[in-house]
Design an enzyme around this catalytic site. Structure first.
Site, PDB file in Angstrom:
ATOM      1  N   MET A  19      71.809   3.821  20.900  1.00  0.00           N
ATOM      2  CA  MET A  19      70.455   4.358  21.022  1.00  0.00           C
ATOM      3  C   MET A  19      70.462   5.575  21.953  1.00  0.00           C
ATOM      4  O   MET A  19      71.102   5.559  22.994  1.00  0.00           O
ATOM      5  CB  MET A  19      69.505   3.298  21.589  1.00  0.00           C
ATOM      6  N   ARG A  60      67.802  17.079  29.885  1.00  0.00           N
ATOM      7  CA  ARG A  60      69.214  17.335  30.186  1.00  0.00           C
ATOM      8  C   ARG A  60      69.529  18.820  30.123  1.00  0.00           C
ATOM      9  O   ARG A  60      70.438  19.293  30.804  1.00  0.00           O
ATOM     10  CB  ARG A  60      70.114  16.566  29.203  1.00  0.00           C
ATOM     11  N   ASP A 120      71.550  -1.264  24.667  1.00  0.00           N
ATOM     12  CA  ASP A 120      71.278  -0.183  23.705  1.00  0.00           C
ATOM     13  C   ASP A 120      72.463   0.168  22.805  1.00  0.00           C
ATOM     14  O   ASP A 120      72.513   1.251  22.239  1.00  0.00           O
ATOM     15  CB  ASP A 120      70.816   1.070  24.449  1.00  0.00           C
ATOM     16  N   GLU A 121      73.409  -0.716  22.700  1.00  0.00           N
ATOM     17  CA  GLU A 121      74.577  -0.463  21.851  1.00  0.00           C
ATOM     18  C   GLU A 121      74.873  -1.674  20.984  1.00  0.00           C
ATOM     19  O   GLU A 121      74.913  -2.801  21.484  1.00  0.00           O
ATOM     20  CB  GLU A 121      75.817  -0.193  22.704  1.00  0.00           C
TER      21      GLU A 121
END
Length: 714
Positions: A19, A60, A120-121
């Site tokens: 994600m 970022r 999230d993986e």
DNA sequence: ACGGGTTCCACC
DNA sequence: TGGTGGAAC
């Protein structure tokens, strides 16, 4: 370190779904007006703006990165939107994100074996589905390949040359002269693209993915093109990808092992690693790690996708940095209560939803000794059989803490110095529940059967939901030691206990947060301009929170808790496992992911907006209530009391915890029919997991009959 | 006075 | 084992 396993039958198709800046996405779903803005999620904002734990890709670009504080981020990017992690009981509450992660897993698990690697993986073993697709409906025969699939990055293809976007990829995906391996990966890429779109439709979350022949390569690939893209690693591209790769980028080599590889052997890239023989590596790092290193340098990893959708443990903890360090036993007790309260809720949810039971409670703490130069002291983690119910957890956790503390102090006492002027502070506390097993039959008859045969059920409260309640934590040995501690009051412990400066402690939140939207809000048209509300949405009234004696009052707390046993369990309504009940999506087709959000920007339909978006921005009211932390000196007594009651007949009781996998099914036939039925139900999830792999063939999704964007809402 | 809170793993 | 240390997200 990872075990080195031989490569299993190769040509597996493995994907890692990752994600994109997940916490940010979760928050942006709650507050759609944040979409597209530079956004970061912080926890605790009072000190330098809070610590960043997730940063949107927009942010970022400004150089904002993790391990920055909110204040620094603001400097780099003044317009950055900082969203706070929900706080409950004075600590970060990640349930919102955990639940969001579950939504994703629930979707992915519909295809192939699925391993929840982190919040999230997710790893997917798509070998079976890919093989089925290849035989029934291979890419070379497809007349249309989805646009999202065409956007795949195929390692080894020169994308610079790919003038017409996707044509190079299309060619690779559809080559009829490809190896079987490559064809399987091509199928994997198609399946994963479809899954990613499905995830987006159902959750509004984007993700990136890697598709390769093993987990390691899939993981590496997934991070190569983000956000919202996927990358395929054909075998032919492995060497080119790995050789120049800095060794620290490899999973498991980001820490000390990677450093020592570099400093001991001068290895800085995976290519460097290739020059060392397996034996040499084993000399330095042991047989397992040596072999493992040798293998991964060549892109070999037999690591299997585990097929586990649920976490193996639940834990919650908190750091008390610097001035917040806990200085009194009362504050430790109070925080332990809060931690246990949260843990208890999560255990209860797991029990309710998944019929799983945790069997071990573990406490961990970090303590510092002040005054002396020699600061950090080792605090042994302690564990004991886990008893359900908030008061029990609290009681046991405190006992574990005391037992660990006593150990430390005993050692300290043997120490020559450290006698007169030292005080202890606690800088970290955590409790966790492990050894989680499927509850033996979710229902009653088996339990009743065994209970009726139980010899020494002392009280009717012995079980709670069928779980033993009476096991006693191990730890404290005997009274002698306790009395020694008592006698020691004047020294270290006394300073510790008596310390009257309690300023640093945080007050506890009285409200806590729940995720109430999740899947159901799926595809509501949202408009950033809609007065997306004063989302102060207080749920306190709905919650049947246990009325825990507010803690730290007195040494009778444990007894009071005892008196109330079994009555304080709060039930948490959860949103998990709702995956099937969503409304049909009216979404048109499966356009590429890029277009998705634009398509969403439609005028808001009034009725939908009435739904409170539950975004419960607690941080706004950041209550400054100074909680009554008037701890008196009573805890001196407490520490002794608590150390007393430890250690009884903890190992007497047998808990028959069964592992479904270990059952000899032939035995089942000999049981009474009622029980047979239950056991079969209980075993069903395993079977279903197997069956699920066969699921509706991907051919249904990608049949040539469909043209362009499909409109499949199966 | 700090990336915090989790989770998982190998090792002894 | 239980407990420790390390690594990752």
């Amino acid at each position: 370190m990872p075990v080195a396993r031989p490569e299993p039958s190769d040509a597996r198709v493995i994907a890692l779904i990752d994600m994109d800046c997940f916490y940010v996405q979760v928050e942006q779903r709650r507050q759609p007006q944040l979409r597209g803005l530079p956004t970061a999620v912080v926890q605790y904002n009072s000190w330098k703006g809070g610590g960043l734990i997730a940063i949107s890709y927009e942010a970022r670009k400004y150089g904002v990165n993790r391990s920055m504080r909110g204040d620094e981020a603001k400097k780099l990017c003044p317009e950055i939107q900082l969203v706070q992690v929900p706080v409950a009981r004075g600590k970060a509450d990640l349930n919102l994100y955990r639940n969001a992660g579950s939504e994703v897993v629930a979707i992915l698990a519909r295809k192939g074996r699925c391993e929840r690697a982190s919040i999230d993986e997710v790893y997917l073993d798509l070998t079976d589905v890919a093989e089925a697709m290849l035989s029934e409906n291979p890419p070379e025969k497809l007349e249309a390949i989805d646009e999202e699939t065409l956007k795949s990055h195929i390692l080894g293809l020169d994308e610079e040359v790919d003038k017409q976007k996707g044509e190079l990829a299309r060619e690779w995906l559809c080559r009829s002269n490809a190896s079987q391996q490559d064809k399987l990966l091509a199928c994997g890429a198609i399946i994963v693209a479809e899954l990613r779109m499905q995830v987006l439709r159902e959750t509004e979350f984007t993700c990136s993915a890697g598709i390769a022949h093993n987990k390691m390569l899939a993981k590496l690939a997934s991070s190569m093109n983000k956000p919202s893209q996927q990358t395929v690693v054909p075998s032919s591209a492995v060497k080119g990808m790995l050789d120049p790769l800095p060794i620290k980028k490899m999973k498991q080599l980001g820490g000390k092992l990677g450093s020592s590889l570099q400093s001991d052997l001068g290895i800085s890239t995976v290519g460097d690693l290739l020059k060392f023989s397996e034996e040499k590596l084993q000399e330095h790092y042991g047989t397992n790690t040596g072999t493992w290193l040798w293998n991964i340098a060549r892109g070999i990893s037999g690591d299997e996708v585990e097929g586990r959708l649920l976490p193996k443990s639940h834990g919650c903890g908190k750091n008390f940095a610097g001035p917040q360090a806990l200085k009194t036993l009362a504050s430790v007790e109070s925080w332990l209560k809060d931690l246990c309260e949260e843990l208890s809720e999560r255990l209860q949810s797991d029990l309710d939803q998944n019929k799983r039971v945790a069997h071990t409670l573990t406490l961990h703490a970090t303590i510092y000794k002040t005054n002396d130069t020699d600061q950090l002291k080792k605090f042994p983690s302690k564990s004991c059989p886990l008893r359900y119910g908030t008061p029990k957890l609290q009681e046991d956790a405190l006992k574990l803490f005391n037992s660990g503390l006593r150990e430390v102090l005993d050692l300290q006492r043997a120490d020559i110095q450290g006698t007169s002027k030292s005080a202890w502070v606690v800088t970290h506390l955590s409790v966790s529940a492990g050894k989680i097993l499927a509850k033996p039959s979710g229902t009653h008859s088996i339990l009743r059967f065994f209970h009726s045969h139980e010899s020494s059920s002392s009280s009717k409260e012995q079980t709670y939901n069928g779980i033993d309640q009476n096991s006693v934590p191990s730890g404290g040995e005997n009274q002698v030691v306790v009395n020694e501690v008592e006698a020691n009051k004047k020294t270290t412990i006394n300073n510790y206990v008596n310390s009257s400066s309690i300023q640093g402690e945080q007050q506890k939140e009285t409200s806590y947060h729940k995720d109430t939207n999740s899947i159901l809000r799926f595809f509501h048209n949202r408009d950033p301009s809609c007065p997306s509300q004063e989302q102060t949405y207080n749920e306190i009234s709905q919650n049947s929170m246990p009325s825990v004696p507010s803690g730290s009052e007195n040494q009778m707390a444990a007894d009071q808790a005892e008196a109330k046993k079994g009555t304080m369990i709060s039930h948490v309504k959860s949103n998990l496992a709702r995956g099937e009940t969503q409304k049909e999506t009216t979404q048109k087709g499966s356009g590429p992911i890029l277009r998705f959000f634009q398509a969403q920007r439609a005028p808001c339909t009034s009725s939908e907006n009435a739904v409170p978006s539950t975004s419960g921005t607690e941080h706004e009211q950041e209550s400054d209530r100074v909680s009554a932390h008037e701890e008196s000196q009573k805890e001196k007594v407490e520490i002794n009391d608590n150390m007393n009651s430890l250690h009884h007949d903890e190992h007497r009781r047998k808990r028959w915890s069964l592992n479904p996998e270990e059952i000899d099914t032939s035995v089942i036939d000999e049981l009474p029919p009622e029980i047979q039925r239950e056991i079969r139900v209980w075993l069903q999830p395993i079977k279903r997991a197997k069956a699920a792999q066969r699921g509706p063939s991907i051919a249904d999704y990608f049949s040539p009959a469909k043209k362009g964007p499909q409109s499949h809402n199966s």
